[in-house]
Design an enzyme around this catalytic site. Structure first.
Site, PDB file in Angstrom:
ATOM      1  N   GLU A  36     -62.713 138.209   4.263  1.00  0.00           N
ATOM      2  CA  GLU A  36     -62.323 137.629   2.991  1.00  0.00           C
ATOM      3  C   GLU A  36     -63.339 136.733   2.613  1.00  0.00           C
ATOM      4  O   GLU A  36     -63.753 135.708   3.093  1.00  0.00           O
ATOM      5  CB  GLU A  36     -60.890 137.235   3.155  1.00  0.00           C
ATOM      6  N   ARG A 109     -45.522 137.496  -4.699  1.00  0.00           N
ATOM      7  CA  ARG A 109     -46.806 138.032  -4.201  1.00  0.00           C
ATOM      8  C   ARG A 109     -47.042 137.449  -2.798  1.00  0.00           C
ATOM      9  O   ARG A 109     -47.403 137.972  -2.117  1.00  0.00           O
ATOM     10  CB  ARG A 109     -47.629 137.665  -5.065  1.00  0.00           C
ATOM     11  N   TYR A 217     -37.099 138.445 -14.026  1.00  0.00           N
ATOM     12  CA  TYR A 217     -36.483 138.907 -12.834  1.00  0.00           C
ATOM     13  C   TYR A 217     -36.263 137.730 -11.607  1.00  0.00           C
ATOM     14  O   TYR A 217     -37.164 137.027 -11.671  1.00  0.00           O
ATOM     15  CB  TYR A 217     -36.829 140.034 -12.402  1.00  0.00           C
ATOM     16  N   ASP A 294     -57.743 147.835  -6.202  1.00  0.00           N
ATOM     17  CA  ASP A 294     -58.327 147.412  -7.471  1.00  0.00           C
ATOM     18  C   ASP A 294     -59.788 147.722  -7.598  1.00  0.00           C
ATOM     19  O   ASP A 294     -60.207 148.016  -8.709  1.00  0.00           O
ATOM     20  CB  ASP A 294     -58.067 145.954  -7.838  1.00  0.00           C
TER      21      ASP A 294
HETATM   22  P1  FAD Z   1     -57.155 142.094  -5.159  1.00  0.00           P
HETATM   23  O1  FAD Z   1     -55.874 141.475  -5.046  1.00  0.00           O
HETATM   24  O2  FAD Z   1     -58.039 141.689  -6.047  1.00  0.00           O
HETATM   25  O3  FAD Z   1     -57.938 141.311  -3.659  1.00  0.00           O
HETATM   26  C1  FAD Z   1     -59.173 141.539  -3.652  1.00  0.00           C
HETATM   27  C2  FAD Z   1     -59.678 140.455  -2.220  1.00  0.00           C
HETATM   28  O4  FAD Z   1     -61.108 140.531  -1.976  1.00  0.00           O
HETATM   29  C3  FAD Z   1     -59.345 138.864  -2.643  1.00  0.00           C
HETATM   30  O5  FAD Z   1     -58.697 138.235  -1.613  1.00  0.00           O
HETATM   31  C4  FAD Z   1     -60.832 138.430  -2.956  1.00  0.00           C
HETATM   32  O6  FAD Z   1     -60.963 137.090  -2.837  1.00  0.00           O
HETATM   33  C5  FAD Z   1     -61.603 139.308  -1.845  1.00  0.00           C
HETATM   34  N1  FAD Z   1     -63.088 139.511  -2.648  1.00  0.00           N
HETATM   35  C6  FAD Z   1     -63.358 139.887  -3.781  1.00  0.00           C
HETATM   36  N2  FAD Z   1     -64.572 139.995  -3.626  1.00  0.00           N
HETATM   37  C7  FAD Z   1     -65.126 139.794  -2.407  1.00  0.00           C
HETATM   38  C8  FAD Z   1     -66.566 139.791  -1.907  1.00  0.00           C
HETATM   39  N3  FAD Z   1     -67.647 140.147  -2.570  1.00  0.00           N
HETATM   40  N4  FAD Z   1     -66.586 139.687  -0.254  1.00  0.00           N
HETATM   41  C9  FAD Z   1     -65.359 139.309   0.218  1.00  0.00           C
HETATM   42  N5  FAD Z   1     -64.081 139.339  -0.531  1.00  0.00           N
HETATM   43  C10 FAD Z   1     -64.282 139.462  -1.526  1.00  0.00           C
HETATM   44  N6  FAD Z   1     -48.716 145.616  -8.805  1.00  0.00           N
HETATM   45  C11 FAD Z   1     -47.861 145.983  -8.503  1.00  0.00           C
HETATM   46  O7  FAD Z   1     -47.706 146.958  -7.611  1.00  0.00           O
HETATM   47  N7  FAD Z   1     -46.496 145.482  -9.045  1.00  0.00           N
HETATM   48  C12 FAD Z   1     -46.363 144.547  -9.943  1.00  0.00           C
HETATM   49  O8  FAD Z   1     -45.386 144.369 -10.413  1.00  0.00           O
HETATM   50  C13 FAD Z   1     -47.834 144.180 -10.661  1.00  0.00           C
HETATM   51  N8  FAD Z   1     -47.692 143.099 -11.576  1.00  0.00           N
HETATM   52  C14 FAD Z   1     -48.929 142.521 -11.982  1.00  0.00           C
HETATM   53  C15 FAD Z   1     -48.934 141.688 -12.966  1.00  0.00           C
HETATM   54  C16 FAD Z   1     -50.100 141.104 -13.393  1.00  0.00           C
HETATM   55  C17 FAD Z   1     -50.137 139.871 -14.425  1.00  0.00           C
HETATM   56  C18 FAD Z   1     -51.211 141.687 -12.924  1.00  0.00           C
HETATM   57  C19 FAD Z   1     -52.676 140.877 -13.455  1.00  0.00           C
HETATM   58  C20 FAD Z   1     -51.360 142.593 -11.850  1.00  0.00           C
HETATM   59  C21 FAD Z   1     -50.322 143.062 -11.328  1.00  0.00           C
HETATM   60  N9  FAD Z   1     -50.200 143.790 -10.593  1.00  0.00           N
HETATM   61  C22 FAD Z   1     -49.029 144.601  -9.904  1.00  0.00           C
HETATM   62  C23 FAD Z   1     -51.326 144.709  -9.866  1.00  0.00           C
HETATM   63  C24 FAD Z   1     -51.678 143.953  -8.307  1.00  0.00           C
HETATM   64  O9  FAD Z   1     -51.621 142.610  -8.597  1.00  0.00           O
HETATM   65  C25 FAD Z   1     -53.208 144.477  -8.038  1.00  0.00           C
HETATM   66  O10 FAD Z   1     -53.262 145.758  -8.475  1.00  0.00           O
HETATM   67  C26 FAD Z   1     -53.502 144.130  -6.723  1.00  0.00           C
HETATM   68  O11 FAD Z   1     -52.931 142.846  -6.361  1.00  0.00           O
HETATM   69  C27 FAD Z   1     -54.632 144.644  -6.036  1.00  0.00           C
HETATM   70  O12 FAD Z   1     -54.921 144.388  -4.752  1.00  0.00           O
HETATM   71  P2  FAD Z   1     -56.220 144.569  -4.217  1.00  0.00           P
HETATM   72  O13 FAD Z   1     -56.150 143.875  -2.644  1.00  0.00           O
HETATM   73  O14 FAD Z   1     -56.975 145.824  -4.308  1.00  0.00           O
HETATM   74  O15 FAD Z   1     -57.431 143.455  -5.025  1.00  0.00           O
END
Ligand code: FAD
Length: 419
Positions: A36, A109, A217, A294
């Site tokens: 991370e 979250r 909610y 994402d």
């Molecule tokens: P991220 O949460 O972006 O995690 C990426 C991680 O990688 C981070 O910890 C970051 O620090 C790390 N990182 C990044 N680049 C590097 C690097 N180069 N080297 C090392 N580490 C790195 N989803 C739902 O399912 N239900 C919901 O109700 C919902 N509501 C949402 C509301 C809002 C307003 C938003 C913006 C999003 C919502 N989402 C929801 C979507 C959800 O938040 C994301 O899709 C999800 O958090 C993605 O998770 P992830 O682990 O793929 O990416």
């Protein structure tokens, strides 16, 4: 590196996607290390909705009880018109649980992230912070990553769960995040601050309005309330740098119903988020490097499936790893990675493509004005709340293999967003 036990898999990114994938892969018997970028594992933000296609996986991982104790099982999801607060349609979440076998839940979250972090700790995942990955490369038989401070590490496979601005994604496509000009304000505050404001204590409520919407909610056993206010920022549309300021927030909701007016002053006003997604891509794997969460499929949040899809990705990959795994030898984990990654890539991109494109369409429908708004309201009011044709493809069991003729399924659901 000097770390013990050379891992089989490296996961880059310790968000909900990375940690849940690390846990799922560890459960198949693999040795996994997560890197991370931040100095600590954590999550920013407020509430998150997790639909039955996620709670089903939490149950499979033995984490549903813990999630239930930290979250809330709302009774209904209600959609209202933001202008006059009239109800448009609803989902009965108790009935929905009967249909899909698992609950619809809302959870903070950081609580969901913490559940995965603790489970990874118990499962023996090697968790490393302060590691900013800057490069990925295939090595033939494996993949290597390089960090900003010059360290490197390698394993049989690298899972890139590095979020919206993924570095790994540039190996597959040269695209940019798509900017929607919509901005989100959030708040998670004690429920007592809103009690008596016309707030539903046991429901997820979304008010949909012209170029704006508002979500409320309960969280943490009903002791807190989650609020999200989303609007199209005129300054963002005009390309100005200071988009989304609090004066824009208040103006965007001018003329909206009293329940929203009472909630707006309670939004966190020192931080707001721009809404981005990316165009879907069908290729997530190059050699031994695979995108997840994402990094692969950032959605607009209207379907509340972003984190859910990320959790599904890791679970599906782990199921295929389990199916393609022979005994560990001294040199390898025994996984046929070509087969496992191909099976992952055969099913997940298409499902996530549909969610990402449906979220865009769903957002447009929410934000209609004028005659389109009235037509939408008529249509939604005539909807049978117990008609599940629009949710089966999302909330039903996560598919391990491609669905036949997926375009025949209707895609506009009732799911709201998040936090
Ligand atoms: P991220 O949460 O972006 O995690 C990426 C991680 O990688 C981070 O910890 C970051 O620090 C790390 N990182 C990044 N680049 C590097 C690097 N180069 N080297 C090392 N580490 C790195 N989803 C739902 O399912 N239900 C919901 O109700 C919902 N509501 C949402 C509301 C809002 C307003 C938003 C913006 C999003 C919502 N989402 C929801 C979507 C959800 O938040 C994301 O899709 C999800 O958090 C993605 O998770 P992830 O682990 O793929 O990416």
């Amino acid at each position: 590196p000097n770390r013990p036990n050379r891992p089989d898999v490296l996961v880059i990114g310790g968000g909900i996607g990375g940690l849940s994938a690390a846990l799922a892969l560890t459960r198949t018997g693999l040795r996994v290390r997560v890197y991370e970028r931040a100095a600590e594992f954590g999550e920013v933000g407020a509430g998150l909705q997790i639909a039955p296609n996620c709670t089903r996986i939490l149950d499979d991982c033995g984490l549903l009880d813990e999630a239930t104790s930290l979250g809330v099982r709302p009774e209904h999801m209600v959609m209202k018109d933001a202008v006059d607060a009239g109800e448009l349609t609803r989902l009965d979440l108790t009935d929905l649980q009967h249909r899909y076998g698992f609950p619809y839940m809302v959870i903070h979250r950081s609580d969901l992230h913490g559940i995965f972090l603790r489970a990874c700790g118990r499962a023996g995942v090697d968790l490393v912070t302060s590691s900013h990955c800057v490069a990925y490369e295939n090595t033939g038989g494996g993949a290597r990553v390089r960090f900003a401070d010059g360290r490197t590490d390698e394993a049989e496979v690298v899972i890139a769960a590095d979020g919206l601005h993924s570095v790994a994604r540039t190996l597959l496509v040269h695209d940019d995040p798509v900017n929607s000009a919509y901005v989100a304000y959030r708040a998670a505050i004690p429920f007592d601050h809103v009690r008596g404001n016309g707030v539903h204590e046991k429901d997820v409520v979304v008010y949909v309005g012209p170029r704006c919407h508002f979500v409320q909610y309960p969280l943490r056993g009903g002791r807190m309330v989650n609020q999200v206010a989303v609007f199209e920022s005129p300054k963002a549309l005009a390309g100005a740098a200071d988009w989304g300021t609090p004066d824009e927030l208040d103006r965007a909701f001018d003329g909206m119903c009293a329940q929203i007016q009472k909630g707006l002053p309670l939004m966190w006003r020192d931080r707001w988020w721009r809404m981005f997604d990316r165009d879907p891509i069908t290729n997530w794997v190059t050699g031994r490097i695979a995108l997840l969460g994402d990094a692969a499929h950032p959605p607009l949040q209207y379907m509340a499936q972003g984190a859910v899809m990320a959790i599904e990705d890791g679970w599906v990959l782990a199921e295929h790893v389990g199916a393609q795994r022979a005994a560990r030898s001294e040199r390898t984990s025994g996984v046929d990675w070509e087969a496992a990654l191909a099976a992952y890539e055969a099913v997940r991109p298409e499902h996530c493509r549909r969610v990402v494109t449906t979220a865009r369409a769903w957002g447009e429908l929410w934000h209609h004005d004028g005659i389109k708004r009235l037509r939408r309201n008529t249509l939604l009011r005539s909807r049978d709340p117990y008609d599940y044709t629009f949710t089966d493809w999302i909330y039903g069991p996560t598919a391990l293999t491609p669905e036949q003729e997926p375009e025949l399924y209707p895609t506009i659901p009732l799911g709201t967003e998040n936090g």
